[in-house]
Write an enzyme that holds these catalytic residues in place. Structure first.
Site, mmCIF file in Angstrom:
data_model
loop_
_atom_site.group_PDB
_atom_site.id
_atom_site.type_symbol
_atom_site.label_atom_id
_atom_site.label_comp_id
_atom_site.label_asym_id
_atom_site.label_seq_id
_atom_site.Cartn_x
_atom_site.Cartn_y
_atom_site.Cartn_z
ATOM 1 N N LYS A 57 -13.683 1.591 -3.550
ATOM 2 C CA LYS A 57 -14.673 2.039 -2.548
ATOM 3 C C LYS A 57 -15.831 2.742 -3.251
ATOM 4 O O LYS A 57 -16.996 2.542 -2.929
ATOM 5 C CB LYS A 57 -14.014 2.994 -1.543
ATOM 6 C CG LYS A 57 -13.150 2.300 -0.517
ATOM 7 C CD LYS A 57 -12.717 3.283 0.553
ATOM 8 C CE LYS A 57 -11.761 2.629 1.519
ATOM 9 N NZ LYS A 57 -11.097 3.582 2.399
ATOM 10 N N GLU A 98 0.826 -1.210 0.000
ATOM 11 C CA GLU A 98 0.000 0.000 0.000
ATOM 12 C C GLU A 98 0.866 1.268 0.000
ATOM 13 O O GLU A 98 0.438 2.327 -0.454
ATOM 14 C CB GLU A 98 -0.937 -0.010 1.220
ATOM 15 C CG GLU A 98 -2.228 0.743 0.991
ATOM 16 C CD GLU A 98 -3.287 0.451 2.039
ATOM 17 O OE1 GLU A 98 -4.378 -0.004 1.677
ATOM 18 O OE2 GLU A 98 -3.027 0.682 3.234
ATOM 19 N N HIS A 100 6.317 -27.130 -1.038
ATOM 20 C CA HIS A 100 5.566 -28.221 -1.668
ATOM 21 C C HIS A 100 4.402 -27.706 -2.511
ATOM 22 O O HIS A 100 3.548 -28.471 -2.928
ATOM 23 C CB HIS A 100 5.061 -29.187 -0.589
ATOM 24 C CG HIS A 100 6.187 -29.830 0.158
ATOM 25 N ND1 HIS A 100 6.620 -31.114 -0.098
ATOM 26 C CD2 HIS A 100 7.002 -29.343 1.126
ATOM 27 C CE1 HIS A 100 7.648 -31.395 0.698
ATOM 28 N NE2 HIS A 100 7.899 -30.330 1.451
HETATM 29 O O1 PA5 Z 1 -2.913 1.906 5.990
HETATM 30 C C1 PA5 Z 1 -4.010 2.428 5.863
HETATM 31 O O2 PA5 Z 1 -4.192 3.645 6.007
HETATM 32 C C2 PA5 Z 1 -5.235 1.599 5.566
HETATM 33 O O3 PA5 Z 1 -4.921 0.279 5.321
HETATM 34 C C3 PA5 Z 1 -6.217 1.669 6.717
HETATM 35 O O4 PA5 Z 1 -5.604 1.206 7.887
HETATM 36 C C4 PA5 Z 1 -7.467 0.850 6.453
HETATM 37 O O5 PA5 Z 1 -8.051 1.218 5.238
HETATM 38 C C5 PA5 Z 1 -8.481 1.035 7.564
HETATM 39 O O6 PA5 Z 1 -8.819 2.374 7.695
HETATM 40 P P1 PA5 Z 1 -9.538 2.930 8.971
HETATM 41 O O7 PA5 Z 1 -8.651 2.723 10.150
HETATM 42 O O8 PA5 Z 1 -9.732 4.378 8.679
HETATM 43 O O9 PA5 Z 1 -10.837 2.193 9.118
#
Ligand code: PA5
Length: 417
Positions: A407, A273, A294
Site C-alpha cells: 500500500k 492473510e 486436466h
Molecule cells: O481481512 C481483512 O481485514 C482485509 O482483507 C480487508 O477486508 C480488506 O483489506 C478490505 O478492507 P476494508 O474493509 O477496510 O476496505
C-alpha cells in the site's frame, strides 16, 4: 452435519497437542469479549442483534432493485461472493442480482460493469471497514456518479454504506451526504466478517435466507466452540500443524463444483492473510475438479511433494442423467441412467485413491447438503480452525501487517502522478 476424514492423512496422536490446544482454547474464551482482541465474530451474531436485523430488512427491501452493486475488497466482499456464487443458481426464486465492484483497479473491468449498469435498475452497497481502501474508493466514486446521473436526488436512497462503527472517511462522508449506515463492529476484522452486516445485507437482497445462515452459525458454535480435542475444528488445526512440521508448505483446497470457486477464494484469504506472517504459514491454493485434473493434476500427483489436500465435498442430487444410445460410440452406455452427481463422486473418490497411492496426503471434509445453513456451519468450522492453526504457530490471526508494504509503495507512486 460435518464429517472429517483423516484416513489418507498421517497417523497422528492428537493427544500430544492436548495441553497446547486447550490452553489456546481457554485463552480465546477469556479474550473473546475484549474489544481490542478481534474475536468479536464469535459472539456478535444472534437472531436478536438489531444491526443485523436492520441489514437483513434493508436487503429484503432492496429486492425491488434488479441489481445490487457490492463495492468492497478482501474480507469486505469474498464471503458474500462465495455464498452468492454457490446459491444464485440453486435458489428457487432468485431475487436481486449482485455485481461485485471495487475488488480491482482494472479500467476494462470498471468500464464494462459501468456500461452494463447503464441499462439496469441498481442500488449500491459500499462496504469498507477502514473506509479508506483504494480500490473500493475508486469504484464508489465512479458508480456513485452514474447513480446520480441516472436517478438524480433519488440516488441517495439507493446507497447503503457499511463501515466501522465510529471512524473512517467513508463514515464521515456518509453522515455528511445523508446515506444510511450499517456498522461493522470494531472487534471484527474483514476476513472474519461473514456473519455480520457485511454479507447479510447483500445476501438477503439476493434472496438467500440470512436467518438460515445465522441458524447454521449458531449450530456450528455448539460443536466448534467445544473445549475438547474431539472438536473437529481443533483436530483439523492439529492436522495442518503436523503437515507443516513435515514440510508440507502448500494446502490445496479442492472442490468438485465450479460454484465453489469463490468459496475457495474466501478460504485462501482466511488462511493466507491470517497465518502468513513472520516467515511462517502454509500457502493456500485451490483447485476445482475435475477441471483442474486436466491442468494441475499432473503436478499435484507427481510434482514436488510439498503439498497436502483438503477436499470439500457435499452430497447433491440434481437428478441429471443421460440416456443409452443405439450406437455406443463413446462407450458410456454402461453409465446411462446413473446420476451425474454419482459419477462426480466416483471421480472424487478415484482421485483420492490416486493421490494416496502417490503419497499425497488428504483430508476429506463432507457436509450433508448445500444449504445456507450447512455452508454457514462449514464456514464457522474453518474460522475456528484457522484461529487455532495460527495460535499453534504462535501467530496473531487477526492482523495483516504485511499488506501495508505494498500500500505504501503504491501510494508513493500515485503521489507522483
Ligand atoms: O481481512 C481483512 O481485514 C482485509 O482483507 C480487508 O477486508 C480488506 O483489506 C478490505 O478492507 P476494508 O474493509 O477496510 O476496505
Amino acid at each position: 452435519m460435518l464429517k472429517i476424514d483423516f484416513k489418507d492423512f498421517y497417523d497422528f496422536d492428537k493427544n500430544k497437542y492436548e495441553e497446547n490446544v486447550l490452553e489456546i482454547h481457554d485463552k480465546v474464551e477469556t479474550l473473546k469479549d475484549q474489544t481490542d482482541q478481534f474475536l468479536g465474530w464469535m459472539e456478535y451474531t444472534t437472531k436478536s442483534n438489531n444491526e443485523i436485523a436492520k441489514a437483513i430488512q434493508i436487503g429484503i427491501e432492496f429486492q425491488k432493485y434488479e441489481t445490487l452493486v457490492v463495492v468492497g475488497i478482501g474480507g469486505s466482499f469474498l464471503g458474500t461472493k462465495s455464498f452468492y456464487e454457490i446459491f444464485k443458481d440453486r435458489l428457487s426464486k432468485p431475487k436481486t442480482k449482485l455485481i461485485f465492484l471495487g475488488n480491482n483497479i482494472s479500467g476494462h473491468y470498471l468500464k464494462s460493469i459501468l456500461k452494463k449498469l447503464e441499462n439496469q435498475d441498481f442500488a449500491v452497497n459500499i462496504i469498507s471497514k477502514s473506509g479508506g481502501t483504494l480500490e473500493p474508493a475508486i469504484a464508489f466514486r465512479l458508480v456513485k456518479n452514474l447513480l446520480y446521473k441516472k436517478y438524480g436526488i433519488e440516488a441517495k436512497d439507493r446507497i447503503i454504506v457499511t463501515t466501522d462503527s465510529s471512524k473512517g472517511n467513508l463514515r464521515k462522508m456518509a453522515i455528511d451526504e445523508g446515506y444510511q449506515i450499517l456498522t461493522i463492529p470494531e472487534n471484527i476484522g474483514g476476513r472474519y466478517s461473514l456473519f455480520t452486516t457485511v454479507s447479510l445485507l447483500p445476501l438477503s437482497a439476493a434472496g438467500i435466507d440470512a436467518y438460515e445462515i445465522i441458524e447454521g452459525f449458531i449450530a456450528a458454535k455448539k460443536l466448534f466452540d467445544k473445549r475438547s480435542l474431539d472438536n473437529p475444528a481443533y483436530k483439523y488445526a492439529i492436522a495442518r500443524r503436523i503437515a507443516y512440521q513435515k514440510d508440507k508448505s502448500i494446502e490445496i483446497f479442492t472442490a468438485y463444483d465450479p460454484s465453489f470457486s469463490d468459496y475457495l477464494e474466501w478460504l485462501k484469504q482466511l488462511f493466507g492473510e491470517s497465518e502468513g506472517k513472520e516467515g511462517k504459514g502454509i500457502y493456500p491454493m485451490s483447485v476445482i475438479n475435475t477441471r483442474d485434473l486436466h491442468s494441475l493434476g499432473q503436478l499435484i500427483q507427481e510434482g514436488k511433494k510439498d503439498h497436502f489436500e483438503t477436499i470439500i465435498w457435499a452430497e447433491e442430487n440434481n437428478e441429471i442423467v443421460f440416456e443409452q444410445l443405439d450406437i455406443d460410440f463413446d462407450g458410456l452406455n454402461d453409465l446411462a441412467g446413473i446420476d451425474i452427481d454419482v459419477i462426480n463422486k466416483k471421480a472424487m473418490e478415484g482421485t483420492r485413491i490416486a493421490h494416496k497411492n502417490g503419497d499425497i496426503k488428504n483430508i476429506l471434509i463432507e457436509i450433508e447438503n448445500i444449504t445456507p445453513f450447512s455452508l454457514a456451519y462449514l464456514s464457522y468450522f474453518f474460522m475456528k480452525a484457522c484461529t487455532m492453526s495460527c495460535y499453534l504457530l504462535k501467530i496473531n490471526p487477526f492482523n495483516q501487517p504485511g499488506v501495508e508494504e505494498y500500500k505504501k509503495e503504491i501510494k508513493k507512486l500515485l503521489d507522483n502522478l
